[in-house]
Enzyme design. Structure first.
Site, PDB file in Angstrom:
ATOM      1  N   SER A  23       0.818  -1.216   0.000  1.00 20.37           N
ATOM      2  CA  SER A  23       0.000   0.000   0.000  1.00 20.37           C
ATOM      3  C   SER A  23       0.851   1.266   0.000  1.00 20.37           C
ATOM      4  O   SER A  23       0.318   2.365   0.080  1.00 20.37           O
ATOM      5  CB  SER A  23      -0.930  -0.004   1.223  1.00 20.37           C
ATOM      6  N   HIS A 156     -40.346  24.294  -8.671  1.00 23.17           N
ATOM      7  CA  HIS A 156     -40.572  23.510  -9.909  1.00 23.17           C
ATOM      8  C   HIS A 156     -39.928  24.188 -11.118  1.00 23.17           C
ATOM      9  O   HIS A 156     -40.405  24.032 -12.242  1.00 23.17           O
ATOM     10  CB  HIS A 156     -42.064  23.300 -10.194  1.00 23.17           C
ATOM     11  N   SER A 277     -14.796  27.116 -26.810  1.00 20.68           N
ATOM     12  CA  SER A 277     -15.043  25.901 -27.575  1.00 20.68           C
ATOM     13  C   SER A 277     -14.025  25.813 -28.697  1.00 20.68           C
ATOM     14  O   SER A 277     -13.531  26.833 -29.183  1.00 20.68           O
ATOM     15  CB  SER A 277     -16.458  25.955 -28.147  1.00 20.68           C
ATOM     16  N   LYS A 283     -18.584  30.711 -27.944  1.00 20.84           N
ATOM     17  CA  LYS A 283     -18.895  30.017 -26.685  1.00 20.84           C
ATOM     18  C   LYS A 283     -18.072  30.487 -25.489  1.00 20.84           C
ATOM     19  O   LYS A 283     -16.908  30.810 -25.604  1.00 20.84           O
ATOM     20  CB  LYS A 283     -18.675  28.502 -26.851  1.00 20.84           C
ATOM     21  N   GLU A 290     -19.625  22.803 -14.098  1.00 25.30           N
ATOM     22  CA  GLU A 290     -20.024  21.475 -14.598  1.00 25.30           C
ATOM     23  C   GLU A 290     -19.145  20.375 -13.999  1.00 25.30           C
ATOM     24  O   GLU A 290     -19.636  19.298 -13.650  1.00 25.30           O
ATOM     25  CB  GLU A 290     -19.927  21.442 -16.126  1.00 25.30           C
ATOM     26  N   TYR A 317      -8.888  -6.574  13.045  1.00 23.55           N
ATOM     27  CA  TYR A 317      -8.346  -6.073  11.777  1.00 23.55           C
ATOM     28  C   TYR A 317      -8.442  -7.126  10.689  1.00 23.55           C
ATOM     29  O   TYR A 317      -8.211  -8.317  10.909  1.00 23.55           O
ATOM     30  CB  TYR A 317      -6.868  -5.655  11.951  1.00 23.55           C
ATOM     31  N   LYS A 325      -8.280   3.648   2.530  1.00 25.92           N
ATOM     32  CA  LYS A 325      -7.514   4.868   2.275  1.00 25.92           C
ATOM     33  C   LYS A 325      -7.800   5.521   0.938  1.00 25.92           C
ATOM     34  O   LYS A 325      -8.033   6.738   0.865  1.00 25.92           O
ATOM     35  CB  LYS A 325      -6.026   4.581   2.414  1.00 25.92           C
TER      36      LYS A 325
HETATM   37  N1  ARG Z   1      -1.120  -1.289   5.157  1.00 22.74           N
HETATM   38  C1  ARG Z   1      -1.992  -1.788   6.159  1.00 22.74           C
HETATM   39  C2  ARG Z   1      -3.352  -1.039   6.089  1.00 22.74           C
HETATM   40  O1  ARG Z   1      -3.389  -0.058   5.441  1.00 22.74           O
HETATM   41  C3  ARG Z   1      -1.395  -1.582   7.497  1.00 22.74           C
HETATM   42  C4  ARG Z   1      -1.872  -2.507   8.533  1.00 22.74           C
HETATM   43  C5  ARG Z   1      -1.358  -3.875   8.247  1.00 22.74           C
HETATM   44  N2  ARG Z   1      -1.649  -4.793   9.299  1.00 22.74           N
HETATM   45  C6  ARG Z   1      -1.507  -6.096   9.160  1.00 22.74           C
HETATM   46  N3  ARG Z   1      -1.824  -6.830  10.183  1.00 22.74           N
HETATM   47  N4  ARG Z   1      -1.165  -6.644   8.047  1.00 22.74           N
HETATM   48  O2  ARG Z   1      -4.318  -1.453   6.629  1.00 22.74           O
END
Ligand code: ARG
Length: 456
Positions: A23, A156, A277, A283, A290, A317, A325
């Protein structure tokens, strides 16, 4: 590259799986918050005697160096790293040696990432609130300048009753003011530190979670360690607030598009916020408005994406949560960009009061006031409403307006009509008489402007 967790494994991670899993590409933008959190954590480890004070100091100094080098560009992110947390820790150990390996005591990436994202969202949302306040400021100035400019108010998309341009602008200001309050509300609920929840169950070390929380500006700590690392409800709340802000921006944008058209010509956009345009030389397109309208869809999508990521996830988790993210970042980037052009577009846009006034003169938008005139002379509203409807029909047939219809035509419907009718149905009178709280009358609009100014 050997993974930090490689000890248990016989083989390296497949390279496609490695890319898929990583990530760093997007979470590197949280490096500041990641390092800020690590510094507070190291300080606490030292203060609690979990590591020596000298080690804590060395770690903090090392982290400061990494942050400075990332800020200046002297250090680049290693895209082979699994995520920002692993990158910073590996870099720290590279710089200060084995002492760096003590940083992750009494911590997990799970509470670390839960902390980073909260810190990041807090910083960015405060930035967005600042941008919204700039928009409120531009709206208050515009409304002040046009607080007496009469335009047709619509329902309306049909001309309904006269309002002032200032009143119309203040309607949006109230919406943005609520958007700010919604964001602040979500920030308040989010402001509990998850650091110290560790992987999921807490830790055997004698940590001081409150000290870390205070150092990082939190009001308190997450009271349940599983909850602290496993929920992202704060992200959903903020995304909902961002999405609603986009809703308001998109409605406003739609009106700008209409107002900038030749059919309305209520406003002239500044050349710096309109485009031409490639084929039609005449234009002048309201592209900014928009695009804001169009980008609203992305932010709705981001909200739905996060809700769907969280749906059905067991505690605690799960790697799915790494997907929180990009949705959050995209929404923040989009809203930031939109406000960046929307506010100056509004501030520089010229309101064409004459055209608004002309549009308000057609469409019988003083008909309610004509009926109210009879009511004030004693007639029940429903009867007055009926007579006014007949008068409007008569005007349409004779191609005239209520202002121009002669008094004898009025008196044929009711003896209550007199010369003073013409003053009662002047658009200026219609607006000035709307003195009820929140109405389009001048005193009310001034009160609204004062309120908006008081919150920025
Ligand atoms: N890159 C992971 C996330 O964004 C960090 C947490 C990773 N935790 C784990 N137990 N692999 O969630």
């Amino acid at each position: 590259m050997d993974k930090m967790w490689a000890g248990r494994f016989q083989k390296n991670l497949d390279s496609a799986a490695d890319d898929f899993n990583s990530s760093i590409r997007f979470d590197s933008r949280m490096y500041w918050q990641d390092i800020q959190g690590s510094m507070a954590h190291a300080a606490m480890l030292g203060a609690q005697g979990i590591i020596s004070q000298a080690d804590a100091d060395a770690i903090i100094a090392g982290l400061e160096g990494i942050r400075a080098d990332l800020d200046s560009g002297a250090l680049a992110f290693d895209m082979a790293a699994e995520d920002i947390h692993m990158f910073v820790e590996a870099e720290l150990t590279k710089r200060i040696g084995d002492v760096g390996k003590r940083l992750h005591t009494a911590r997990s990436r799970n509470d670390q990432v839960a902390l980073d994202i909260r810190l990041y969202l807090r910083d960015e949302t405060n930035g967005l609130i600042g941008q919204l306040k700039e928009l409120l400021c531009a709206l208050a100035d515009k409304a002040e300048a046009h607080k007496s400019a009469i335009m047709p108010g619509y329902t309306h998309m049909q001309r309904a009753q006269p309002v002032t341009f200032g009143h119309h602008l203040m309607a949006y200001a109230m919406m943005f003011a609520r958007d700010i309050s919604r964001m602040k509300d979500a920030l308040k609920r989010m402001n509990e530190s998850p650091l110290g929840c560790c992987a999921l169950a807490g830790t055997t070390y004698k940590t001081d979670r409150m000290a870390v929380a205070r150092a990082l500006g939190f009001d308190g700590i997450a009271l349940n360690s599983l909850d602290g690392v496993a929920d992202r409800d704060f992200g959903v709340e903020l995304l909902a607030a961002y999405a609603l802000t986009m809703t308001h921006l998109s409605r406003f944008s739609e009106e700008i598009v209409l107002w900038a058209s030749w059919e309305f010509k209520f406003v002239e956009l500044d050349d710096a916020y309109a485009t031409g345009s490639s084929i039609m030389p005449q234009k002048k397109n309201p592209d900014m408005a928009e695009l804001v309208r169009g980008k609203t869809g992305r932010v709705y999508g981001d909200l739905m994406a996060l809700l769907t990521v969280l749906k059905g996830l067991p505690l605690a988790y799960n790697k799915d949560m790494q997907e929180d993210k990009e949705a959050l970042f995209d929404a923040i980037d989009t809203l930031k960009m939109c406000l960046n052009v929307f506010t100056p577009m509004i501030a520089t846009m010229q309101a064409l009061e004459g055209n608004m006034r002309r549009a308000a003169s057609n469409g019988f938008i003083n008909a309610t006031d004509c009926a109210d005139y009879l009511v004030k002379k004693g007639m029940p509203f429903r009867s007055a409403y009926k007579i006014t409807g007949q008068l409007v029909a008569e005007c349409i047939e004779k191609h005239t307006t209520l202002e121009e219809l002669p008094l004898d035509a009025y008196r044929a419907h009711s003896e209550l009509f007199d010369e003073d009718l013409y003053d009662a149905i002047r658009l200026e009178t219609c607006v000035a008489k709307r003195i009820s709280e929140g109405g389009t009358g001048l005193a009310s609009v001034e009160k609204q402007i004062a309120f908006i100014r008081s919150i920025i």
